[in-house]
Design an enzyme around this catalytic site. Structure first.
Site, PDB file in Angstrom:
ATOM      1  N   ASN A  89      21.321 -40.996  11.814  1.00 21.11           N
ATOM      2  CA  ASN A  89      20.160 -40.093  11.170  1.00 21.11           C
ATOM      3  C   ASN A  89      19.042 -41.836  10.477  1.00 21.11           C
ATOM      4  OD1 ASN A  89      19.498 -37.206  11.121  1.00 21.11           O
ATOM      5  ND2 ASN A  89      21.628 -37.253  10.100  1.00 21.11           N
ATOM      6  N   SER A 125      32.857 -29.380  19.452  1.00 20.14           N
ATOM      7  CA  SER A 125      33.577 -30.425  20.294  1.00 20.14           C
ATOM      8  C   SER A 125      33.204 -31.942  20.145  1.00 20.14           C
ATOM      9  CB  SER A 125      34.627 -29.971  21.803  1.00 20.14           C
ATOM     10  OG  SER A 125      33.408 -30.108  22.691  1.00 20.14           O
ATOM     11  N   LYS A 168      21.189 -33.709   2.464  1.00 15.56           N
ATOM     12  CA  LYS A 168      20.723 -35.328   2.451  1.00 15.56           C
ATOM     13  C   LYS A 168      20.128 -36.210   3.742  1.00 15.56           C
ATOM     14  CE  LYS A 168      24.814 -35.120   5.056  1.00 15.56           C
ATOM     15  NZ  LYS A 168      25.243 -36.441   5.913  1.00 15.56           N
TER      16      LYS A 168
HETATM   17  N1  NAD Z   1      29.512 -36.502  13.645  1.00 13.29           N
HETATM   18  C1  NAD Z   1      29.505 -36.831  12.011  1.00 13.29           C
HETATM   19  O1  NAD Z   1      30.234 -37.982  11.370  1.00 13.29           O
HETATM   20  C2  NAD Z   1      29.375 -35.542  10.770  1.00 13.29           C
HETATM   21  C3  NAD Z   1      30.018 -35.606   9.703  1.00 13.29           C
HETATM   22  C4  NAD Z   1      29.434 -34.409   8.814  1.00 13.29           C
HETATM   23  C5  NAD Z   1      28.981 -34.000   9.595  1.00 13.29           C
HETATM   24  N2  NAD Z   1      28.625 -33.249  10.450  1.00 13.29           N
HETATM   25  C6  NAD Z   1      27.904 -32.072  11.046  1.00 13.29           C
HETATM   26  O2  NAD Z   1      28.791 -31.304  12.229  1.00 13.29           O
HETATM   27  C7  NAD Z   1      28.007 -30.743  12.608  1.00 13.29           C
HETATM   28  C8  NAD Z   1      28.351 -30.958  14.740  1.00 13.29           C
HETATM   29  O3  NAD Z   1      28.741 -32.449  14.627  1.00 13.29           O
HETATM   30  P1  NAD Z   1      28.898 -32.780  15.472  1.00 13.29           P
HETATM   31  O4  NAD Z   1      29.006 -34.307  15.292  1.00 13.29           O
HETATM   32  O5  NAD Z   1      31.109 -32.266  16.141  1.00 13.29           O
HETATM   33  O6  NAD Z   1      28.070 -32.938  16.887  1.00 13.29           O
HETATM   34  P2  NAD Z   1      28.336 -33.642  17.414  1.00 13.29           P
HETATM   35  O7  NAD Z   1      26.301 -34.460  17.457  1.00 13.29           O
HETATM   36  O8  NAD Z   1      28.750 -34.708  18.629  1.00 13.29           O
HETATM   37  O9  NAD Z   1      27.938 -33.839  19.433  1.00 13.29           O
HETATM   38  C9  NAD Z   1      26.683 -32.551  20.304  1.00 13.29           C
HETATM   39  C10 NAD Z   1      27.229 -31.297  20.090  1.00 13.29           C
HETATM   40  O10 NAD Z   1      27.074 -30.186  21.007  1.00 13.29           O
HETATM   41  C11 NAD Z   1      27.527 -29.781  22.191  1.00 13.29           C
HETATM   42  N3  NAD Z   1      26.116 -29.317  22.746  1.00 13.29           N
HETATM   43  C12 NAD Z   1      25.543 -29.360  22.862  1.00 13.29           C
HETATM   44  N4  NAD Z   1      23.861 -29.291  23.766  1.00 13.29           N
HETATM   45  C13 NAD Z   1      24.837 -27.526  23.169  1.00 13.29           C
HETATM   46  C14 NAD Z   1      24.636 -26.056  23.464  1.00 13.29           C
HETATM   47  N5  NAD Z   1      23.605 -26.300  23.754  1.00 13.29           N
HETATM   48  N6  NAD Z   1      25.319 -25.363  22.744  1.00 13.29           N
HETATM   49  C15 NAD Z   1      26.270 -25.776  22.252  1.00 13.29           C
HETATM   50  N7  NAD Z   1      27.145 -26.489  21.682  1.00 13.29           N
HETATM   51  C16 NAD Z   1      26.348 -28.042  22.300  1.00 13.29           C
HETATM   52  C17 NAD Z   1      27.656 -30.833  22.869  1.00 13.29           C
HETATM   53  O11 NAD Z   1      28.989 -29.786  23.397  1.00 13.29           O
HETATM   54  C18 NAD Z   1      28.871 -31.541  21.774  1.00 13.29           C
HETATM   55  O12 NAD Z   1      29.988 -30.883  21.133  1.00 13.29           O
HETATM   56  C19 NAD Z   1      26.786 -31.020  13.158  1.00 13.29           C
HETATM   57  O13 NAD Z   1      26.386 -29.769  11.999  1.00 13.29           O
HETATM   58  C20 NAD Z   1      27.040 -32.473  11.845  1.00 13.29           C
HETATM   59  O14 NAD Z   1      25.798 -32.537  11.119  1.00 13.29           O
HETATM   60  C21 NAD Z   1      28.742 -34.066  11.641  1.00 13.29           C
END
Ligand code: NAD
EC number: 1.1.1.8
Length: 390
Positions: free
Chosen positions: A299, A39, A234
């Site tokens: 990044n 989330s 990437k």
């Molecule tokens: N944000 C983007 O634009 C984007 C786009 C495409 C893909 N992604 C990928 O999606 C994936 C998730 O990224 P995001 O943007 O949803 O997350 P985020 O980086 O926004 O947030 C971090 C998440 O990790 C959780 N977290 C923290 N400690 C934790 C723990 N010990 N155990 C489990 N969860 C924990 C937090 O509650 C939060 O939900 C990543 O692999 C990222 O590369 C992100």
């Protein structure tokens, strides 16, 4: 890549087409229940996309469960309670309504117990622990999809996150990657994504249906590893692009770094998995995601700050200061890729990937990104004969 290697490249596959939108109720014996595991920023946007479709499509239950790693906000309230009361993830996606049918749940087991479609979207470093907790807790007919960028490096070699999920939970796992900066999709700006699937095109079609909206165009390709490696690698190239920005080296240099990075992405992917298709690099998950991440992603942004600080402040420090709890994936992926390269004796073939990691750990200054990446890699060694050792 050398001309010799280009000549050996596989014939181009047919371009992926949007899959049929009429997945029939005959094929779906029962309504599917969807749970989103994660989330954060992208996890919340994924829940929003999915929730708009489960309301619209008869083959899914309306409710979408979203597992939340519980946090106490500065107000003293629990994040889950706030999401469920105002329908908004105020920490990771403020200002965006998720849909009233999204139910936040801090209990992982409870969140997944009734689901037959699991969407994994957490930072990759948490996935092994999450999978361990889920063993024996999910239904037998579960299908999964991973939106997670990253890999785990083990003694026996690199393990993609979709494989980790499949192996640990004994379920099929597709992937969805693309040029998807979450905040832009949250405000419904048009973008595209790619689903990678293994054999079952009907399952791929169902995932395409679950995610597609008029502003989010999803296509499917039969290449899980290719799609997932594009999405993962990437982020390493984006760090290189950020160093170039921080050093104010200009657009030509940045474009050169992106091109070299794309070449290394393709060579690395094909060395690890000979099944990876050239055409995958032209899908949204490939060149489009590379471009958006190198122009606008987190990044790139933190790497720019790293270079502006002369490489003297650590990524951990900058991440904590600049990202408010969001996680960087590129730095850990660069380390993981470096481990694979050194273990297999491939470091000389991938000067950009190797240099990014060495900059991140202060062995080289940020300016090394250009000096080292321009070394001509011995790509002639990367023809078909090398792949058999992978
Ligand atoms: N944000 C983007 O634009 C984007 C786009 C495409 C893909 N992604 C990928 O999606 C994936 C998730 O990224 P995001 O943007 O949803 O997350 P985020 O980086 O926004 O947030 C971090 C998440 O990790 C959780 N977290 C923290 N400690 C934790 C723990 N010990 N155990 C489990 N969860 C924990 C937090 O509650 C939060 O939900 C990543 O692999 C990222 O590369 C992100």
């Amino acid at each position: 890549m050398s001309p010799a290697m280009e000549a050996k490249a596989q014939p181009q596959e047919e371009a992926a087409a949007p899959l049929n939108d009429d997945f029939s109720n005959d094929t779906v014996a029962h309504k599917s229940r969807v749970t989103v595991v994660g989330s954060g920023n992208w996890g919340s946007v994924a829940a929003k996309l999915i929730a708009s479709n489960t309301l619209r499509l008869g083959s899914f239950h309306d409710e979408v469960r979203m597992w939340v790693y519980e946090e106490t906000l500065s107000s003293g309230e629990k994040l889950t309670d706030v999401i469920n009361s105002i329908n908004e993830n105020v920490k990771y996606l403020p200002g965006i309504k998720l849909g009233k049918n999204v139910v936040a749940d801090p209990d992982l087991e409870n969140a997944v117990k009734d689901a037959n479609m699991l969407v994994f979207v957490t930072p990759h470093q948490f996935m092994e622990g999450i999978c361990k907790k889920l063993v024996g807790k999910i239904k037998g007919d579960v299908e999964a999809i991973s939106l997670i960028k990253g890999m785990e490096v083990k003694m026996e070699g690199p393990c993609m996150i979709s494989s980790l999920i499949s192996q640990q939970l004994g379920i099929n796992c597709c992937v969805l990657m693309g040029a998807n900066i979450a905040n832009e999709i949250a405000v419904e700006k048009f973008s595209e994504a790619t689903v990678g699937y293994r054999e079952n095109s009907q399952i791929a079609e169902k995932w395409v249906q679950l995610f597609s909206t008029p502003y989010f165009l999803v296509t499917a390709v039969q290449d899980v590893e290719g799609v997932e490696l594009c999405g993962t690698l990437k982020n390493v190239v984006a760090l290189a692009a950020g160093f170039v920005d921080g050093l104010e080296m200009g657009n030509n240099t940045k474009a050169a770094i992106m091109r070299i990075g794309l070449r290394e992405m393709k060579a690395f992917s094909k060395l690890l998995f000979s099944s990876v298709k050239d055409t995958t690099f032209f899908e949204s998950c490939g060149v489009a995601d590379l471009i958006t991440t190198c122009l606008g992603g987190r990044n790139r942004k933190v790497a720019e700050a790293f270079a502006k600080n002369g490489g003297k402040r650590s990524f951990d420090e900058l991440e904590a200061e600049m990202l408010q709890g969001q996680k960087l994936q590129g730095v850990s992926t660069a380390r993981e890729v470096y481990e694979v390269l050194s273990y297999r004796g491939w470091l000389d073939w991938f000067p950009l990937f190797a240099t990014v990691h060495e900059i991140c750990i202060f062995h080289l200054p940020p300016s090394a990104i250009v000096e080292h990446s321009e070394r001509t890699p011995r790509f002639s060694l990367l023809d078909g004969s090398a792949a058999q050792y992978c």
